[in-house]
Design a protein around this motif. Sequence first.
Motif, PDB file in Angstrom:
ATOM      1  N   UNK A 128      88.251 -26.941  65.156  1.00  0.00           N
ATOM      2  CA  UNK A 128      88.267 -25.835  66.054  1.00  0.00           C
ATOM      3  C   UNK A 128      88.898 -24.539  65.430  1.00  0.00           C
ATOM      4  N   UNK A 129      90.329 -25.100  64.845  1.00  0.00           N
ATOM      5  CA  UNK A 129      91.354 -23.997  64.677  1.00  0.00           C
ATOM      6  C   UNK A 129      90.713 -23.467  63.157  1.00  0.00           C
ATOM      7  N   UNK A 130      90.029 -24.302  62.224  1.00  0.00           N
ATOM      8  CA  UNK A 130      89.451 -23.555  61.006  1.00  0.00           C
ATOM      9  C   UNK A 130      88.297 -22.412  61.492  1.00  0.00           C
ATOM     10  N   UNK A 131      87.631 -22.833  62.589  1.00  0.00           N
ATOM     11  CA  UNK A 131      86.560 -21.778  62.905  1.00  0.00           C
ATOM     12  C   UNK A 131      86.984 -20.657  63.850  1.00  0.00           C
ATOM     13  N   UNK A 132      88.193 -20.843  64.214  1.00  0.00           N
ATOM     14  CA  UNK A 132      88.749 -19.837  65.277  1.00  0.00           C
ATOM     15  C   UNK A 132      88.368 -18.383  65.058  1.00  0.00           C
ATOM     16  N   UNK A 133      87.710 -17.642  65.952  1.00  0.00           N
ATOM     17  CA  UNK A 133      87.337 -16.476  65.460  1.00  0.00           C
ATOM     18  C   UNK A 133      88.688 -15.229  65.931  1.00  0.00           C
ATOM     19  N   UNK A 134      89.692 -15.679  66.691  1.00  0.00           N
ATOM     20  CA  UNK A 134      90.452 -14.751  66.978  1.00  0.00           C
ATOM     21  C   UNK A 134      91.775 -15.733  67.411  1.00  0.00           C
ATOM     22  N   UNK A 135      93.051 -14.836  67.599  1.00  0.00           N
ATOM     23  CA  UNK A 135      94.249 -15.513  67.946  1.00  0.00           C
ATOM     24  C   UNK A 135      94.138 -16.323  69.275  1.00  0.00           C
ATOM     25  N   UNK A 136      93.514 -15.952  70.428  1.00  0.00           N
ATOM     26  CA  UNK A 136      93.364 -16.589  71.361  1.00  0.00           C
ATOM     27  C   UNK A 136      92.555 -18.193  71.327  1.00  0.00           C
ATOM     28  N   UNK A 137      91.547 -17.786  70.648  1.00  0.00           N
ATOM     29  CA  UNK A 137      90.881 -19.202  70.405  1.00  0.00           C
ATOM     30  C   UNK A 137      91.599 -20.144  69.455  1.00  0.00           C
ATOM     31  N   UNK A 138      92.221 -19.566  68.495  1.00  0.00           N
ATOM     32  CA  UNK A 138      93.200 -20.579  67.927  1.00  0.00           C
ATOM     33  C   UNK A 138      94.427 -21.194  68.677  1.00  0.00           C
ATOM     34  N   UNK A 139      94.853 -20.325  69.549  1.00  0.00           N
ATOM     35  CA  UNK A 139      95.809 -20.884  70.264  1.00  0.00           C
ATOM     36  C   UNK A 139      95.194 -21.760  71.325  1.00  0.00           C
ATOM     37  N   UNK A 140      94.203 -21.761  71.749  1.00  0.00           N
ATOM     38  CA  UNK A 140      93.411 -22.901  72.764  1.00  0.00           C
ATOM     39  C   UNK A 140      93.291 -24.093  71.934  1.00  0.00           C
ATOM     40  N   UNK A 141      92.810 -23.933  70.468  1.00  0.00           N
ATOM     41  CA  UNK A 141      92.513 -25.164  69.924  1.00  0.00           C
ATOM     42  C   UNK A 141      93.997 -25.854  69.407  1.00  0.00           C
ATOM     43  N   UNK A 142      94.806 -25.188  69.261  1.00  0.00           N
ATOM     44  CA  UNK A 142      96.182 -25.557  68.647  1.00  0.00           C
ATOM     45  C   UNK A 142      96.769 -26.393  69.978  1.00  0.00           C
ATOM     46  N   UNK A 143      96.759 -25.756  71.029  1.00  0.00           N
ATOM     47  CA  UNK A 143      97.126 -26.613  72.367  1.00  0.00           C
ATOM     48  C   UNK A 143      96.519 -28.007  72.317  1.00  0.00           C
ATOM     49  N   UNK A 144      95.031 -27.958  72.365  1.00  0.00           N
ATOM     50  CA  UNK A 144      94.268 -29.080  72.347  1.00  0.00           C
ATOM     51  C   UNK A 144      94.727 -30.080  71.351  1.00  0.00           C
ATOM     52  N   UNK A 145      95.145 -29.611  69.924  1.00  0.00           N
ATOM     53  CA  UNK A 145      95.522 -30.458  69.038  1.00  0.00           C
ATOM     54  C   UNK A 145      96.893 -30.888  69.679  1.00  0.00           C
TER      55      UNK A 145
END
Length: 204
Positions: A128-145
């Motif tokens: 999810x982090x690898x395919x995150x399309x923006x900062x918000x999406x990367x932040x969400x998957x980072x928190x999930x991680x």
Amino acid sequence: MFDMMVSFSVFFPFLAGAICFMFPEWKARTRNIYTFSISAVNLAAVLYLAADSSWDIAGNSRHYITLISFTDRLTLQFAVDGLGILFALLVSILWPFSLLYAYEYMEHDKRQSVFYAFFMMTLGSVLGIAFAGDMFSMYIFYEILTLVTFPLVMHEMSREAMRAGMHYLVYMLGGAAFAFIGMVVVMHYGDTLNFTPGGVLGAS
């Protein structure tokens, strides 16, 4: 088909991990075959994406997939480009090998199903982090991680493991807090949260 395979590669490990968590009495051989098969299927999905996408490492060619739109500027989305594909391939290829090591390392553990459940969910989070399309999406998957790796740190449930888990949680959430502040700054001074060549702060 391409969009569906991107979502499949990210969310399939979460489903597989949840199923593993639901069957704690599985025999070790059954559980090992199951988890390895899941990682193999996920690798096949990422290989399909790699064969069907542009390998533009610079990120000039990017395919967006919107999952949820909260506002015009705040969306949960994937963006597939050459760099994301490369990272996803590295993770997906290495994951089966890490499982082979884990099978022997965890052989005598009494909570193997819990370990492998969160271990498979970790795969989905990283993709999810690898395919995150923006900062918000990367932040969400980072928190999930953070949430799915926290139980792995505390897996032994000893005093030392609990202490290490609390330190880990503080470090991860502290880093996420600074990332959130950075995201707010970008939203205020920039035009978009998307990862854009050259940056977004000079655009407004």
